[in-house]
Design a protein around this motif. Structure first.
Motif, PDB file in Angstrom:
ATOM      1  N   LEU A 197       0.839  -1.210   0.000  1.00  0.00           N
ATOM      2  CA  LEU A 197       0.000   0.000   0.000  1.00  0.00           C
ATOM      3  C   LEU A 197       0.872   1.257   0.000  1.00  0.00           C
ATOM      4  N   VAL A 198       2.008   1.184   0.716  1.00  0.00           N
ATOM      5  CA  VAL A 198       2.926   2.322   0.795  1.00  0.00           C
ATOM      6  C   VAL A 198       4.227   1.922   0.098  1.00  0.00           C
ATOM      7  N   SER A 199       4.710   2.789  -0.760  1.00  0.00           N
ATOM      8  CA  SER A 199       5.934   2.497  -1.519  1.00  0.00           C
ATOM      9  C   SER A 199       7.132   2.276  -0.592  1.00  0.00           C
ATOM     10  N   ARG A 200       7.928   1.293  -0.918  1.00  0.00           N
ATOM     11  CA  ARG A 200       9.175   1.051  -0.184  1.00  0.00           C
ATOM     12  C   ARG A 200      10.358   1.744  -0.847  1.00  0.00           C
ATOM     13  N   TYR A 201      10.125   2.462  -1.960  1.00  0.00           N
ATOM     14  CA  TYR A 201      11.267   3.076  -2.649  1.00  0.00           C
ATOM     15  C   TYR A 201      11.951   4.077  -1.717  1.00  0.00           C
ATOM     16  N   GLY A 202      13.217   3.835  -1.456  1.00  0.00           N
ATOM     17  CA  GLY A 202      13.966   4.708  -0.562  1.00  0.00           C
ATOM     18  C   GLY A 202      13.999   4.243   0.883  1.00  0.00           C
ATOM     19  N   LEU A 203      13.280   3.171   1.191  1.00  0.00           N
ATOM     20  CA  LEU A 203      13.388   2.545   2.515  1.00  0.00           C
ATOM     21  C   LEU A 203      14.546   1.552   2.434  1.00  0.00           C
TER      22      LEU A 203
END
Lengths: 479, 489
Positions: A197-203
């Motif tokens: 649901l929430v982007s992991r890009y950059g996590l």
């Protein structure tokens, strides 16, 4: 100075209307940080100057009559495993100390666009591996409610920041409970959304198939508001669900009349009696509010912890291999490249990170894969099937967030197994990819807060927030 | 590569190696796909740029960066699969874990037990059919330059320079079955593969630039017995080197076995200058890659519509192109003219010349001779070439004259062959005029004629020279030699 509201939604409304400036709001929070941060150590970095510039820009927009976002002027703290452009991002590890990403995580971009003001990067267990924030290479975070106790983890800094009033909301990441457990221990609301649901890009990845970003807040409505802002499809993350962010804030006050809430009859034991008592009280409150309590069974739940401690370390062993001293972060020079890798990683990683890398490497090794990693994936499917079956008869499920209230420093640090057991109730939803949230619901031993966990099926956030809202209302009424 | 213990493919007697040995070869060919951008990021996929220009957080494996699959790369890989008669299937990506400085994430995103393309085959011009086990997608590594030390390798070097432009470039690895029995077949397989890859626009397939790379698995055995232990040969940088490396390696293995030794499974490095292979690493040193499903990517499941769309858009493959030219001209599919025309992609142009009324054989010869630099579609109107072939076929022009006219047409990007011939004063001489000239030349040089009549073929040159000089090149050499032969009796 005018009184600063405690919730994000009130702050945003006050700033947007001109009743308060973003700068005033920010200075009030920076003053609180100034006052207590030395005791709490919620932050690896307080970005006061960048925050002032951001707040002033929002005030300029408002003064000029330009439209502002739904979080205009809301201070927010970001867990230090999310990339912030030009701002140090360390994962509380020596191996990344000093590293400044050349890009923002998608959630950071979305928060900025919504007008939120980042006040700093919060402390965590190194690479999000831990349940107490004691595994930080830069020192533990203390629980603002009792500084002799841990705030939980791994997002202990983000939980403590909200509990201490350093910011009304913050972001954490949750791989096996790392938002919900510290939320419970610090007496705040914490949400792990549906995987994707929430982007992991950059996590910065710990265990890619389990990691999910979510908010901490003092109210369920604020948590819903932040979720709305950060959710929604992102082309930069292939596992991101291709649909728009859901509307959630409205669900919080909808009530639970007619909802079916699951009570797990075969829940693994180990919860403190006070915690179990609060769970019973939660069921009573929801029943009183019009919900029906239905018994469900989750027979595979007892295997979740074991499966998690194979899957997560396996993925971590691969995800953390890139910290090799070649391109960024720490490098310890040695006679040749292989020796450099060894020296860098020996000096750069803490004990818990090394433990999980070794565990995961072993689980994926030729000859062991089927017995360990392969079997863990089967358990994972079984757990998902158990939940699917349960959700045929209920809308949400209730269980404790943590078996224990906040414990003392050092109490579990030397016993990894007892630390791992802190996540027994939170891990199953990560394995299933489902959403879950922790809502403060009274107190347990030593007068410390107890969190009740609301679980829902994939993309069942609206139902989850309805129940969360009802629990919050009941807790408020009860105390 | 999966070796079946006993193969149904057996070398013919002339393909056997001395001592009754047979070589068994499987090839792993890596090709860089001709996409605009990388496999998992938007950075350009371009060869020859300044180092570390075509990079981004994904390429560098920065913390938090995530891969997003390039659809065009999947489509090009599907073209390869279809051209190699593979089954295109639902597939996933795996991580292949190993540390190396030019591998930014310390794992390569590749495919493992579920490749995009499986179970195909390639029929070579010689008629041999080589099985294709799989053709899967994966990302390329960066490029290391090891400075200092003697070998140019990482061990013993003073320092290494890393260029990540190539990191993340899409590759397809095409794995043959161990069906190859001679180095000639291996060369033919790679050569045919290269033609196919160029024809379908999947790759420029240049071995010298590294956009096509080949590893060979070589073993030897006696037919009817299980396959021998194989060695993998790396660093083979040309088709010629491939043949040499395989022949060397098979001989090396036979020598070891003949002298009572055993072959160790190992990876060996081909040294083209020395003409030999040497050990790179043994099986005991081999990495455990700890493959596991890549959690940052989702399943790729090409729909039947998409597969059919890609199939429908495939141009004719080299084999079909050669067959077409064979139909047209009667030339063998392995003849140089046919192979050259197909390699250059000029088969359609040859056909256009024929369709415009040209003589098929002359059309093929003219095109292969005159358009080496012209690419697949020469700029000269096919009808102009067709007109020229007819003038020559009808003996209106000699071969020499036709060649001159052809050169002029090519240089001008077209032209009326008859007009150019007329402007140059070329006109066909009728046979009786040539006969008179032959008789005059014989009379002028009776010695040469006598020698020619005595069987000294070289002596004909003096007579022909006189005739050409007298006719100012207008006499058709073929007509002249026919008359001379009839006069000689």
């Amino acid at each position: 100075m005018a009184t600063i509201p405690t919730t994000a939604s009130e702050i945003a409304a006050a700033v947007a209307s001109g009743a308060l400036t973003a700068r005033e709001v920010l200075e009030a929070h920076l003053a609180r940080i100034q006052e207590r941060e030395a005791d709490i150590h919620a932050f690896n970095l307080v970005t006061a100057d960048a925050a002032r510039a951001q707040a002033d820009a929002i005030d300029a927009d408002i003064a000029a009559g330009r439209p502002v976002g739904p979080l205009a002027g809301v201070p927010i703290a970001i867990k230090d495993n999310m990339c912030t452009h030009g701002i140090e991002t360390t994962c509380s590890s020596k191996i990344l100390e000093g590293w400044k990403p050349p890009y923002d995580a998608t959630v950071v971009t979305r928060l900025r666009a919504a007008g939120a003001v980042m006040v700093g990067k919060t402390n965590l267990d190194e690479f999000a591996m831990g349940s107490s924030t004691e595994n930080s290479a830069f020192g533990a975070t203390r629980n603002p409610l009792d500084t002799s106790r841990v705030p939980g983890g791994s997002s202990g800094g983000s939980a403590a920041a909200v509990a201490a009033g350093f910011s009304p909301v913050s972001l954490g990441s949750d791989t096996g409970g790392s938002i919900r457990q510290p939320a419970a221990l610090c007496g705040v609301v914490g949400v792990k959304p549906t995987y994707g649901l929430v982007s992991r890009y950059g996590l910065v990845a710990y265990a890619s198939s389990l990691d999910q970003i979510g908010p901490f807040a003092t109210t369920v409505a604020d948590a819903a508001l932040i979720t709305e802002v950060i959710a929604g499809h992102d082309v930069m993350d292939s596992t991101s669900i291709p649909q728009d962010a859901p509307s959630l804030v409205g669900a919080v006050s909808q009530g639970v009349t007619g909802m079916r809430i699951g009570r797990v009859v075969d829940l693994p034991g180990g919860a403190e009696p006070e915690v179990s008592a609060r769970l019973d009280a939660a069921f009573e409150a929801l029943a009183a509010a019009g919900a029906t309590i239905v018994d469900v069974t989750l027979p595979s739940l007892g295997y979740a912890l074991t499966a998690y401690y194979l899957i997560a370390p396996a993925e971590a062993s691969s995800n953390l291999a890139r910290f090799d001293g070649v391109r960024y972060g720490l490098r310890v020079n040695a006679v040749d490249t292989n020796a450099m890798y060894g020296a860098t990683r020996a000096a750069g990683f803490g004990d818990e990170v090394k433990r999980r890398i070794m565990l995961g490497t072993y689980a994926l090794s030729a000859g062991y894969y089927d017995a360990y990693y392969g079997k863990a994936l089967k358990v994972r499917r079984l757990i998902a099937q158990d939940f699917d079956k349960a959700y045929e008869s209920v809308d949400t499920i209730l269980m404790p967030t943590s078996p224990l209230v906040a414990f003392k420093f050092g109490e579990k640090a030397d016993d990894p197994m007892s630390m791992y057991l802190c996540d027994i109730y939170t891990i199953p939803t990560n394995l299933a990819g489902h959403p879950a949230m922790s809502v403060p619901f009274g107190t347990g031993a030593h007068g410390l807060p107890v969190g009740i966990q609301v679980l829902a099926p994939a993309l069942g956030e609206a139902a989850m927030f309805r129940v969360g809202g009802a629990l919050e209302a009941a807790a408020g009424g009860a105390q | 590569m999966s070796d079946s213990p006993l193969s149904s493919i057996v070398a013919t007697p002339e393909q056997m190696l001395p001592g009754g040995w047979e070589m068994v070869v499987g090839l792993e060919v890596h090709v860089e796909l001709a996409t605009a951008t990388k496999l998992f990021s938007g950075s350009p996929n371009r060869f020859g740029d300044e180092p570390n220009i075509n990079i981004d957080p994904v390429t560098l494996g920065l913390p938090g960066a995530l891969p997003v699959l390039n659809k065009k790369a999947v489509e090009l890989a599907m073209r390869i699969g279809l051209a190699l008669n593979c089954r295109i299937q639902r597939c996933i990506f795996h991580r292949k874990n190993y540390f190396y400085p030019d591998q930014p994430k310390a794992y390569q995103i590749s495919q493992y037990d579920l490749p995009l393309n499986a179970d195909g085959h390639l029929e070579l011009p010689s008629g041999v059919v080589i099985g294709v086990e799989r053709a899967h997608l994966e990302e390329d590594t960066g490029k290391s330059t090891h400075v200092g030390g003697a070998t140019g390798r990482i061990h013993g070097s003073d320092y290494s320079l890393m260029d990540f432009n190539r990191a993340g470039v899409p590759l397809v690895e095409i794995v043959s079955r161990p069906d190859i029995r001679t180095s000639e077949q291996a060369r033919e397989y790679v050569s045919e593969l290269r033609s196919i890859l160029e024809a379908i626009g999947a790759s420029d397939a240049k071995m010298e630039e590294g956009s096509m790379r080949c590893d060979a698995n070589v073993s030897v055995h006696k037919p009817g017995t299980p396959f021998g232990t194989r060695c993998e040969i790396k660093n083979v940088n040309s088709i010629r080197a491939l043949g040499r490396a395989i022949d060397y390696e098979a001989r090396r293995q036979i020598d070891i076995i003949d002298s009572g030794g055993v072959i160790r499974q190992e990876t060996r490095h081909w040294d083209d200058a020395e003409g030999r292979t040497h050990t790179l690493r043994t099986k005991e040193d081999a990495d455990d890659y700890r493959y596991f499903p890549e959690p940052d990517l989702v399943t790729v499941d090409p729909s039947q519509e998409w597969i059919e769309e890609v199939r429908a858009a495939l141009p004719p493959l080299p084999a079909a192109r050669r067959a077409m030219l064979h139909e047209l001209t009667g030339y063998d599919i392995r003849s140089e003219a046919v192979v050259v025309a197909v390699e250059r992609g000029q088969h359609e142009y040859v056909k256009a010349v024929v369709d415009a009324g040209g003589d098929p054989v002359k059309a093929l010869i003219y095109v292969t001779q005159a358009f080496a630099e012209a690419g697949a579609s020469p700029a000269v109107p096919a009808a102009d070439i067709a007109a020229l072939t007819i003038l020559e076929r009808d003996n209106k022009l000699s071969a020499t004259q036709a060649k001159t006219v052809l050169a002029e047409i090519v240089a001008n990007g077209g032209g009326d062959a008859a007009a150019i011939a007329a402007a140059k004063g070329f006109e066909a001489m009728d046979t009786s005029a040539v006969e008179t000239m032959v008789d005059e030349a014989i009379a002028a040089d009776p010695d040469a004629w006598a020698k020619y009549c005595a069987g000294e073929e070289k002596a004909a040159g003096a007579i022909v020279g006189r005739i050409m000089k007298a006719s100012k090149g207008k006499a058709d050499g073929k007509v002249v030699s026919a008359i001379m032969q009839s006069r000689r009796g």
